[in-house]
Write a protein that holds these residues in place. Structure first.
Motif, PDB file in Angstrom:
ATOM      1  N   TYR A   6      65.574  34.593  17.269  1.00 50.71           N
ATOM      2  CA  TYR A   6      64.534  34.471  16.336  1.00 50.71           C
ATOM      3  C   TYR A   6      64.145  36.152  16.019  1.00 50.71           C
ATOM      4  O   TYR A   6      63.453  36.669  16.914  1.00 50.71           O
ATOM      5  CB  TYR A   6      63.544  33.553  16.756  1.00 50.71           C
ATOM      6  CG  TYR A   6      62.175  33.661  15.764  1.00 50.71           C
ATOM      7  CD1 TYR A   6      62.626  33.799  14.274  1.00 50.71           C
ATOM      8  CD2 TYR A   6      60.910  33.566  16.244  1.00 50.71           C
ATOM      9  CE1 TYR A   6      61.398  33.821  13.430  1.00 50.71           C
ATOM     10  CE2 TYR A   6      59.899  33.650  15.395  1.00 50.71           C
ATOM     11  CZ  TYR A   6      60.008  33.630  13.708  1.00 50.71           C
ATOM     12  OH  TYR A   6      58.750  33.465  13.263  1.00 50.71           O
ATOM     13  N   PRO A   7      64.792  36.772  14.859  1.00 48.50           N
ATOM     14  CA  PRO A   7      64.182  38.354  14.830  1.00 48.50           C
ATOM     15  C   PRO A   7      62.871  38.420  14.035  1.00 48.50           C
ATOM     16  O   PRO A   7      62.641  37.637  13.034  1.00 48.50           O
ATOM     17  CB  PRO A   7      65.508  38.559  14.343  1.00 48.50           C
ATOM     18  CG  PRO A   7      66.115  37.649  13.230  1.00 48.50           C
ATOM     19  CD  PRO A   7      65.450  36.439  13.927  1.00 48.50           C
ATOM     20  N   GLY A   8      62.280  39.581  13.961  1.00 48.50           N
ATOM     21  CA  GLY A   8      61.057  39.700  13.047  1.00 48.50           C
ATOM     22  C   GLY A   8      60.377  41.050  13.559  1.00 48.50           C
ATOM     23  O   GLY A   8      61.067  41.638  14.543  1.00 48.50           O
ATOM     24  N   THR A   9      59.335  41.335  13.040  1.00 47.70           N
ATOM     25  CA  THR A   9      58.727  42.600  13.313  1.00 47.70           C
ATOM     26  C   THR A   9      57.527  42.379  14.088  1.00 47.70           C
ATOM     27  O   THR A   9      57.176  43.088  14.962  1.00 47.70           O
ATOM     28  CB  THR A   9      58.382  43.306  11.901  1.00 47.70           C
ATOM     29  OG1 THR A   9      59.358  43.514  11.127  1.00 47.70           O
ATOM     30  CG2 THR A   9      57.621  44.717  12.083  1.00 47.70           C
ATOM     31  N   PHE A  10      56.833  40.952  13.711  1.00 55.18           N
ATOM     32  CA  PHE A  10      55.765  40.449  14.763  1.00 55.18           C
ATOM     33  C   PHE A  10      54.801  41.558  14.892  1.00 55.18           C
ATOM     34  O   PHE A  10      54.279  41.853  15.774  1.00 55.18           O
ATOM     35  CB  PHE A  10      56.466  40.042  16.096  1.00 55.18           C
ATOM     36  CG  PHE A  10      57.372  39.150  15.905  1.00 55.18           C
ATOM     37  CD1 PHE A  10      57.142  37.726  15.511  1.00 55.18           C
ATOM     38  CD2 PHE A  10      58.755  39.487  16.355  1.00 55.18           C
ATOM     39  CE1 PHE A  10      58.174  36.897  15.365  1.00 55.18           C
ATOM     40  CE2 PHE A  10      59.853  38.386  16.049  1.00 55.18           C
ATOM     41  CZ  PHE A  10      59.534  37.496  15.694  1.00 55.18           C
ATOM     42  N   GLY A  16      51.922  31.422  12.478  1.00 57.34           N
ATOM     43  CA  GLY A  16      53.151  31.023  11.804  1.00 57.34           C
ATOM     44  C   GLY A  16      54.251  31.154  12.592  1.00 57.34           C
ATOM     45  O   GLY A  16      55.222  30.313  13.001  1.00 57.34           O
ATOM     46  N   HIS A  17      54.431  32.439  13.437  1.00 55.84           N
ATOM     47  CA  HIS A  17      55.455  32.672  14.335  1.00 55.84           C
ATOM     48  C   HIS A  17      55.585  31.691  15.269  1.00 55.84           C
ATOM     49  O   HIS A  17      56.580  31.255  15.666  1.00 55.84           O
ATOM     50  CB  HIS A  17      55.403  34.157  14.821  1.00 55.84           C
ATOM     51  CG  HIS A  17      55.509  35.140  13.758  1.00 55.84           C
ATOM     52  ND1 HIS A  17      54.450  36.195  13.579  1.00 55.84           N
ATOM     53  CD2 HIS A  17      56.405  35.592  12.843  1.00 55.84           C
ATOM     54  CE1 HIS A  17      54.910  37.241  12.578  1.00 55.84           C
ATOM     55  NE2 HIS A  17      55.792  36.611  12.273  1.00 55.84           N
ATOM     56  N   ILE A  20      57.223  28.504  14.580  1.00 56.44           N
ATOM     57  CA  ILE A  20      58.471  28.617  14.404  1.00 56.44           C
ATOM     58  C   ILE A  20      59.350  28.848  15.861  1.00 56.44           C
ATOM     59  O   ILE A  20      60.385  28.164  16.107  1.00 56.44           O
ATOM     60  CB  ILE A  20      58.821  29.829  13.720  1.00 56.44           C
ATOM     61  CG1 ILE A  20      58.648  29.760  12.020  1.00 56.44           C
ATOM     62  CG2 ILE A  20      60.672  29.865  13.591  1.00 56.44           C
ATOM     63  CD1 ILE A  20      59.122  28.696  11.184  1.00 56.44           C
ATOM     64  N   LYS A  41      58.724  49.885   8.089  1.00 59.76           N
ATOM     65  CA  LYS A  41      57.487  48.985   7.710  1.00 59.76           C
ATOM     66  C   LYS A  41      56.288  49.723   8.181  1.00 59.76           C
ATOM     67  O   LYS A  41      55.047  49.276   7.964  1.00 59.76           O
ATOM     68  CB  LYS A  41      57.498  47.720   8.415  1.00 59.76           C
ATOM     69  CG  LYS A  41      58.176  46.769   7.555  1.00 59.76           C
ATOM     70  CD  LYS A  41      58.201  45.492   7.730  1.00 59.76           C
ATOM     71  CE  LYS A  41      58.724  44.342   7.011  1.00 59.76           C
ATOM     72  NZ  LYS A  41      58.469  42.979   7.204  1.00 59.76           N
ATOM     73  N   ARG A  92      65.329  31.742  11.423  1.00 58.51           N
ATOM     74  CA  ARG A  92      64.286  32.438  10.339  1.00 58.51           C
ATOM     75  C   ARG A  92      63.216  31.220   9.847  1.00 58.51           C
ATOM     76  O   ARG A  92      63.678  30.134   9.785  1.00 58.51           O
ATOM     77  CB  ARG A  92      64.855  33.092   9.235  1.00 58.51           C
ATOM     78  CG  ARG A  92      65.846  34.154   9.588  1.00 58.51           C
ATOM     79  CD  ARG A  92      65.159  35.462   9.902  1.00 58.51           C
ATOM     80  NE  ARG A  92      64.547  36.192   8.788  1.00 58.51           N
ATOM     81  CZ  ARG A  92      63.684  37.454   9.000  1.00 58.51           C
ATOM     82  NH1 ARG A  92      63.633  37.864  10.260  1.00 58.51           N
ATOM     83  NH2 ARG A  92      63.326  37.804   7.775  1.00 58.51           N
ATOM     84  N   GLY A  93      62.171  31.820   9.672  1.00 58.83           N
ATOM     85  CA  GLY A  93      61.097  30.973   9.077  1.00 58.83           C
ATOM     86  C   GLY A  93      61.108  30.983   7.587  1.00 58.83           C
ATOM     87  O   GLY A  93      61.239  32.289   7.000  1.00 58.83           O
ATOM     88  N   ARG A  95      58.620  30.539   4.230  1.00 59.74           N
ATOM     89  CA  ARG A  95      57.298  30.223   3.892  1.00 59.74           C
ATOM     90  C   ARG A  95      57.190  29.709   2.107  1.00 59.74           C
ATOM     91  O   ARG A  95      56.811  28.901   2.074  1.00 59.74           O
ATOM     92  CB  ARG A  95      56.455  31.657   3.843  1.00 59.74           C
ATOM     93  CG  ARG A  95      55.969  31.520   5.307  1.00 59.74           C
ATOM     94  CD  ARG A  95      55.223  33.042   5.641  1.00 59.74           C
ATOM     95  NE  ARG A  95      56.173  34.108   5.407  1.00 59.74           N
ATOM     96  CZ  ARG A  95      55.942  35.144   5.612  1.00 59.74           C
ATOM     97  NH1 ARG A  95      55.032  35.769   6.039  1.00 59.74           N
ATOM     98  NH2 ARG A  95      57.086  36.098   5.474  1.00 59.74           N
ATOM     99  N   ALA A 124      58.177  26.633   6.780  1.00 55.23           N
ATOM    100  CA  ALA A 124      57.028  26.933   7.686  1.00 55.23           C
ATOM    101  C   ALA A 124      56.155  25.637   7.516  1.00 55.23           C
ATOM    102  O   ALA A 124      56.008  24.949   6.519  1.00 55.23           O
ATOM    103  CB  ALA A 124      56.088  27.951   6.660  1.00 55.23           C
ATOM    104  N   ARG A 128      50.195  26.251   8.044  1.00 50.85           N
ATOM    105  CA  ARG A 128      50.464  27.793   8.492  1.00 50.85           C
ATOM    106  C   ARG A 128      51.337  28.728   7.525  1.00 50.85           C
ATOM    107  O   ARG A 128      51.609  29.762   7.726  1.00 50.85           O
ATOM    108  CB  ARG A 128      51.191  27.771   9.921  1.00 50.85           C
ATOM    109  CG  ARG A 128      50.668  26.976  10.879  1.00 50.85           C
ATOM    110  CD  ARG A 128      50.692  27.362  12.196  1.00 50.85           C
ATOM    111  NE  ARG A 128      49.591  26.833  13.133  1.00 50.85           N
ATOM    112  CZ  ARG A 128      49.701  26.449  14.064  1.00 50.85           C
ATOM    113  NH1 ARG A 128      51.179  26.744  14.805  1.00 50.85           N
ATOM    114  NH2 ARG A 128      48.883  25.912  14.841  1.00 50.85           N
ATOM    115  N   ILE A 131      50.123  31.964   6.369  1.00 51.33           N
ATOM    116  CA  ILE A 131      49.954  33.123   7.159  1.00 51.33           C
ATOM    117  C   ILE A 131      51.079  34.402   7.160  1.00 51.33           C
ATOM    118  O   ILE A 131      52.224  34.058   7.300  1.00 51.33           O
ATOM    119  CB  ILE A 131      49.595  32.766   8.554  1.00 51.33           C
ATOM    120  CG1 ILE A 131      48.855  31.493   8.711  1.00 51.33           C
ATOM    121  CG2 ILE A 131      49.332  33.779   9.452  1.00 51.33           C
ATOM    122  CD1 ILE A 131      48.760  30.744   9.931  1.00 51.33           C
TER     123      ILE A 131
END
Ligand code: ADP
Length: 165
Positions: A6-10, A16-17, A20, A41, A92-93, A95, A124, A128, A131
């Motif tokens: 599960y990739p992201g910047t967080f 919400g994360h 998931i 970013k 991936r989520g 929204r 999502a 949530r 978010i």
């Protein structure tokens, strides 16, 4: 053993994360949270801080739900990161429709690079889906109440971050 990534910047991890992550855990034997450095970013929190927050939240999640979660920072291509951690599924989520176009393009590019890795999208949760880390930062910066969007621990860190600046 099925490994999911599960990739992201967080920046920062939100409820919400977390939703998931919890739902994703039931699909795989091991869930790796890939934390992207994402210099483009201009993240508010350093990579180390983002990893620390995720580790704290994931410890609480596994204590509650069981399962195995690993927090893994990465700077290379997503598809290479998936290979490094032995993942066959990327989570991936989604929204809103706004997420769709970008995600659709990313899947296409990633499939061209490696068609053995499948991307799975989770809608999502209705409560949530509004978010977004970006909006949470904006609200916190303007001293608004973010307690419905992040955990208490992330809330405290955000307050401290903005008090510094
Ligand atoms: P990225 O820079 O990759 O978009 P984010 O940290 O913003 O990183 O998001 C990581 C993943 O989590 C993305 O798949 C995003 O769509 C999903 N996500 C973010 N917020 C939510 C939410 N509120 N509900 C469900 N999924 C979400």
């Amino acid at each position: 053993m099925r490994v999911g990534l599960y990739p992201g910047t967080f920046d920062p991890v939100t409820l919400g994360h977390i939703d998931i992550i919890e739902r994703g855990l039931s699909l795989v034997d091991r869930l790796v949270i890939g934390v992207a450095i994402n210099r483009d970013k201009g993240p508010l929190f350093s990579l180390e801080e983002r990893v620390e927050m995720l580790e704290e939240e994931c410890a609480a999640i596994t204590a509650r739900c069981g399962g195995e979660i690993i927090v893994h920072p990465f700077e290379n291509l997503l598809i290479d990161c998936a290979k490094d951690v032995g993942a066959t599924v990327i989570l991936r989520g989604l929204r809103a429709v706004a997420d769709f176009e970008y995600e659709f393009q990313m899947v296409g590019m990633n499939r061209a690079l490696n068609n053995k890795i499948e991307t799975v999208f989770m809608m999502a949760d209705a409560r949530r889906q509004a978010i977004a880390s970006k909006l949470v930062k904006e609200i916190a910066r303007l001293d608004g109440d973010i307690s419905h969007f992040v955990t208490q621990s992330v809330h405290t860190r955000m307050k401290a971050k903005y008090a510094q600046s």
